[in-house]
Write an enzyme that holds these catalytic residues in place. Structure first.
Site, PDB file in Angstrom:
ATOM      1  N   CYS A  31      10.591  56.473 -60.647  1.00  0.00           N
ATOM      2  CA  CYS A  31      10.002  57.806 -60.843  1.00  0.00           C
ATOM      3  C   CYS A  31       8.547  57.679 -61.320  1.00  0.00           C
ATOM      4  O   CYS A  31       8.292  57.192 -62.418  1.00  0.00           O
ATOM      5  CB  CYS A  31      10.872  58.553 -61.865  1.00  0.00           C
ATOM      6  SG  CYS A  31      10.132  60.019 -62.582  1.00  0.00           S
ATOM      7  N   CYS A  34       7.702  59.489 -64.540  1.00  0.00           N
ATOM      8  CA  CYS A  34       8.348  58.782 -65.659  1.00  0.00           C
ATOM      9  C   CYS A  34       7.469  57.625 -66.124  1.00  0.00           C
ATOM     10  O   CYS A  34       7.336  57.380 -67.324  1.00  0.00           O
ATOM     11  CB  CYS A  34       9.710  58.231 -65.240  1.00  0.00           C
ATOM     12  SG  CYS A  34      10.915  59.489 -64.776  1.00  0.00           S
TER      13      CYS A  34
END
Length: 101
Positions: A31, A34
């Site tokens: 991600c 992230c």
């Protein structure tokens, strides 16, 4: 102190039974947003001794992700006395993450 990796095995003791508020970061290695949040979460873990900072990899801990109905990552939560008191989805600047506490 760096952020603690949380699994279903240590979730109860590290998060639900924590005497300090817990900043939880639900994330995954693939991600992009992230990866933007991880250094901020680690900085907060180093700087703040009054809270516990923890990370949950949603790929490795799907049961915990399902328990908290995580639909989007990163999701940040603040847990106090075993209860979620604040939650935010998506990458945020450090100031906004700290404001959640």
């Amino acid at each position: 102190m760096s952020a603690i990796n949380i699994s279903k095995n240590n979730f109860r003791t590290e998060v639900l039974q924590s005497e300090k508020p817990v900043l939880l970061d639900f994330w995954a290695p693939w991600c992009g947003p992230c990866r933007m949040v991880v250094p901020l979460v680690e900085e907060i873990a180093e700087e703040r001794t009054d809270i516990k900072v923890a990370k949950i990899n949603v790929d490795e801990e799907p049961e915990l992700a399902a328990q908290f109905q995580i639909m989007s990552i990163p999701t940040l939560m603040v847990v106090k006395n075993g209860t979620v008191v604040n939650q935010a989805m998506g990458a945020r600047p450090k100031e906004q993450i700290l404001a959640m506490l």
